[in-house]
Design an enzyme around this catalytic site. Structure first.
Site, PDB file in Angstrom:
ATOM      1  N   ASN A 164      -6.079  -2.939   2.290  1.00  0.00           N
ATOM      2  CA  ASN A 164      -6.049  -4.385   2.498  1.00  0.00           C
ATOM      3  C   ASN A 164      -7.470  -4.883   2.695  1.00  0.00           C
ATOM      4  O   ASN A 164      -8.298  -4.195   3.300  1.00  0.00           O
ATOM      5  CB  ASN A 164      -5.233  -4.738   3.751  1.00  0.00           C
ATOM      6  CG  ASN A 164      -3.745  -4.585   3.539  1.00  0.00           C
ATOM      7  OD1 ASN A 164      -3.258  -4.515   2.417  1.00  0.00           O
ATOM      8  ND2 ASN A 164      -3.003  -4.543   4.628  1.00  0.00           N
ATOM      9  N   ARG A 211       0.827  -1.219   0.000  1.00  0.00           N
ATOM     10  CA  ARG A 211       0.000   0.000   0.000  1.00  0.00           C
ATOM     11  C   ARG A 211       0.856   1.263   0.000  1.00  0.00           C
ATOM     12  O   ARG A 211       0.544   2.228  -0.692  1.00  0.00           O
ATOM     13  CB  ARG A 211      -0.941   0.009   1.204  1.00  0.00           C
ATOM     14  CG  ARG A 211      -2.006  -1.072   1.142  1.00  0.00           C
ATOM     15  CD  ARG A 211      -2.816  -1.135   2.406  1.00  0.00           C
ATOM     16  NE  ARG A 211      -1.934  -1.463   3.528  1.00  0.00           N
ATOM     17  CZ  ARG A 211      -2.177  -1.175   4.799  1.00  0.00           C
ATOM     18  NH1 ARG A 211      -3.285  -0.536   5.130  1.00  0.00           N
ATOM     19  NH2 ARG A 211      -1.338  -1.517   5.740  1.00  0.00           N
TER      20      ARG A 211
END
Length: 88
Positions: free
Chosen positions: A36, A18
Site C-alpha cells: 500500500n 495485497r
C-alpha cells in the site's frame, strides 16, 4: 527476464487486495512485492520471464477488476527479488 511496476488506483486498499495478489503470485514463477502507498494506491512489482509476468498481471486484473479504476504499468530494471511478498 522482465520487471513491471504497476500502480493500481481505485478502491484498492482495505479490500484484501495485497493478500489476493500474494495468493495469485503462488501460481506463477515470478518474484517481487506488493504494498500500500500513502496516496491510497497499491504498488506491485513483478519480475521473471515475460509470459508468466504478463499472465500474473492479467490474473490480478481479472480477479480485482471490481476494485481497480486504473492500472499504470511501467517497465523497470529487474532487481533480483526472491519470492513474492507483501511489504509495508
Amino acid at each position: 527476464m522482465v520487471c513491471k511496476r504497476v500502480l493500481y488506483s481505485g478502491r484498492v486498499q482495505g479490500v484484501g487486495f495485497r493478500y489476493t495478489v500474494q495468493h495469485l503470485a503462488e501460481r506463477f514463477p515470478i518474484a517481487g512485492y506488493v504494498r500500500n502507498l500513502p496516496s491510497g494506491e497499491v504498488e506491485l512489482v513483478a519480475e521473471g520471464p515475460a509470459e508468466p509476468v504478463d499472465g500474473f498481471l492479467a490474473a490480478v486484473a481479472a480477479r480485482m477488476a471490481g476494485y481497480i479504476e486504473q492500472a499504470a504499468v511501467r517497465e523497470a530494471m529487474p532487481a533480483g527479488h526472491k519470492g513474492f511478498r507483501i511489504t509495508h
